[in-house]
Design a protein around this motif. Sequence first.
Motif, short mmCIF file in Angstrom:
data_model
loop_
_atom_site.label_atom_id
_atom_site.label_comp_id
_atom_site.label_asym_id
_atom_site.label_seq_id
_atom_site.Cartn_x
_atom_site.Cartn_y
_atom_site.Cartn_z
N GLY A 112 -37.38 -52.39 -45.84
CA GLY A 112 -36.31 -52.04 -46.67
C GLY A 112 -35.27 -51.02 -46.10
N ALA A 113 -35.40 -50.85 -44.76
CA ALA A 113 -34.13 -49.88 -44.05
C ALA A 113 -33.01 -50.76 -43.86
N SER A 114 -31.79 -50.20 -44.11
CA SER A 114 -30.48 -50.88 -44.15
C SER A 114 -30.08 -50.97 -42.67
N VAL A 115 -30.47 -51.68 -41.95
CA VAL A 115 -30.36 -51.89 -40.46
C VAL A 115 -29.74 -53.11 -40.35
N GLY A 116 -28.79 -53.48 -39.32
CA GLY A 116 -28.24 -54.79 -39.08
C GLY A 116 -28.77 -55.29 -37.97
N ARG A 117 -28.36 -56.51 -37.53
CA ARG A 117 -28.93 -57.27 -36.15
C ARG A 117 -28.04 -57.39 -34.97
N GLU A 118 -26.69 -57.24 -35.22
CA GLU A 118 -25.98 -57.59 -34.08
C GLU A 118 -26.25 -56.51 -32.90
N GLY A 119 -26.46 -55.16 -33.00
CA GLY A 119 -26.85 -54.36 -32.03
C GLY A 119 -27.92 -54.65 -31.20
N VAL A 120 -28.92 -55.30 -31.89
CA VAL A 120 -30.18 -55.65 -31.25
C VAL A 120 -30.00 -57.00 -30.38
N ALA A 121 -29.21 -58.02 -31.25
CA ALA A 121 -28.76 -59.03 -30.12
C ALA A 121 -28.21 -58.98 -29.17
N VAL A 122 -27.29 -57.85 -29.16
CA VAL A 122 -26.35 -57.35 -28.08
C VAL A 122 -27.18 -57.02 -26.86
N GLN A 123 -28.19 -55.83 -27.21
CA GLN A 123 -29.24 -55.40 -26.31
C GLN A 123 -30.03 -56.59 -25.78
N LEU A 124 -30.57 -57.23 -26.36
CA LEU A 124 -31.23 -58.41 -25.93
C LEU A 124 -30.59 -59.21 -24.77
N GLY A 125 -29.43 -59.62 -25.12
CA GLY A 125 -28.63 -60.38 -24.02
C GLY A 125 -28.09 -59.65 -22.94
N ALA A 126 -27.78 -58.54 -22.95
CA ALA A 126 -27.53 -57.60 -22.09
C ALA A 126 -28.48 -57.28 -21.00
N ASN A 127 -29.81 -57.01 -21.63
CA ASN A 127 -31.07 -56.86 -21.01
C ASN A 127 -31.40 -58.04 -20.08
N LEU A 303 -22.72 -48.82 -46.61
CA LEU A 303 -22.16 -48.13 -45.66
C LEU A 303 -23.27 -46.91 -45.28
N LEU A 304 -23.24 -46.10 -46.54
CA LEU A 304 -24.01 -44.87 -46.33
C LEU A 304 -25.60 -45.00 -46.13
N LEU A 305 -26.04 -45.72 -47.01
CA LEU A 305 -27.79 -45.89 -46.70
C LEU A 305 -27.54 -46.77 -45.06
N THR A 306 -26.75 -47.46 -44.48
CA THR A 306 -27.09 -48.13 -43.22
C THR A 306 -26.79 -46.57 -42.37
N VAL A 307 -25.74 -45.87 -42.52
CA VAL A 307 -25.69 -44.59 -41.60
C VAL A 307 -27.02 -43.67 -41.60
N ILE A 308 -27.61 -43.47 -42.75
CA ILE A 308 -28.84 -42.98 -42.90
C ILE A 308 -29.90 -43.38 -42.16
#
Length: 308
Positions: A112-127, A303-308
Amino acid sequence: MNKLAKTSVHIKNTFLIIILSLLTGIFSGAICTLFGRVLLYLNAARVKHPLQLIPFLAIAGLVIVASYEKFGKNAKGGMSLVFDTALGKNPSIPLKMIPFPMISTWISNFFGASVGREGVAVQLGANIGFQLSRPFKNPVISRTLIIAGIAGGFGGLFRTPIAAVCFAIEVLIAGELIFDALVPALISAHTAAFVSGQLGLHAETIPLNEIITFTPSNIVKIVVAALLFTFAGQLFSFLSHFFHEKLAKLFKNSYLRIFSTGIFVSILSILLFKGRYSGLSLEINHAVFNGGTVYPWDWILKLLLTVI
């Protein structure tokens, strides 16, 4: 002779980068398919059973922190580590940065954490791009392949290669477009999008049933909307930095910090429509475009729950 030698080296490097960009796209598409499909499955499972899963977010957070402390200390850098490596400020990106953010995001979303997926995908590709460039020990090739990997990760997960390329060539240095990486990024992004599509990762599509006419009033609305989008993005960025610093000072022990915020987010998520803002919150997107229930405060609470 000297000019001919330089030209020959340049041609060889160009050909090498094209081949490596193609491989970056293939591997990025494959790993992002695994990441994306598992994430969608876990997100859907939590949506069906929010009250059985969201209360355990704090415990899931402790597992993630303990795993990083014991096995993945040099994988904590995230996108900052990617940027520093591409700019020559850091020698390498650890290979363990592929499984750690991927599994952490799976666990976070599931509980249930409000976290996205784009940042992880970018890290995977960059790595992946960086790992393919390592044997050549060339900073130009390394930077180019990291940018191509960013495009490959984004394009592979969302299957939007043009958006992925635009993102990749502008994200490394604020205010600059790195055009020398344009062709490698195009190759990697399109290849990744093709591979992930072949492996069964479906692009999210929104059918537009109405034609937008560029009348003066509509142009004004678009400009105002763009300014509001900018404000929301800037607010998210500011609050992310603010809470990161404040919570680190308030809870110096990382276990206590994660456990406390985990409990807070769990309680808040359950009280706010039983997990409406948990995980990817794809249901809100679907509601917006399909005539579902949309509240005026959805954006700020998400937005706030994702920030926290």
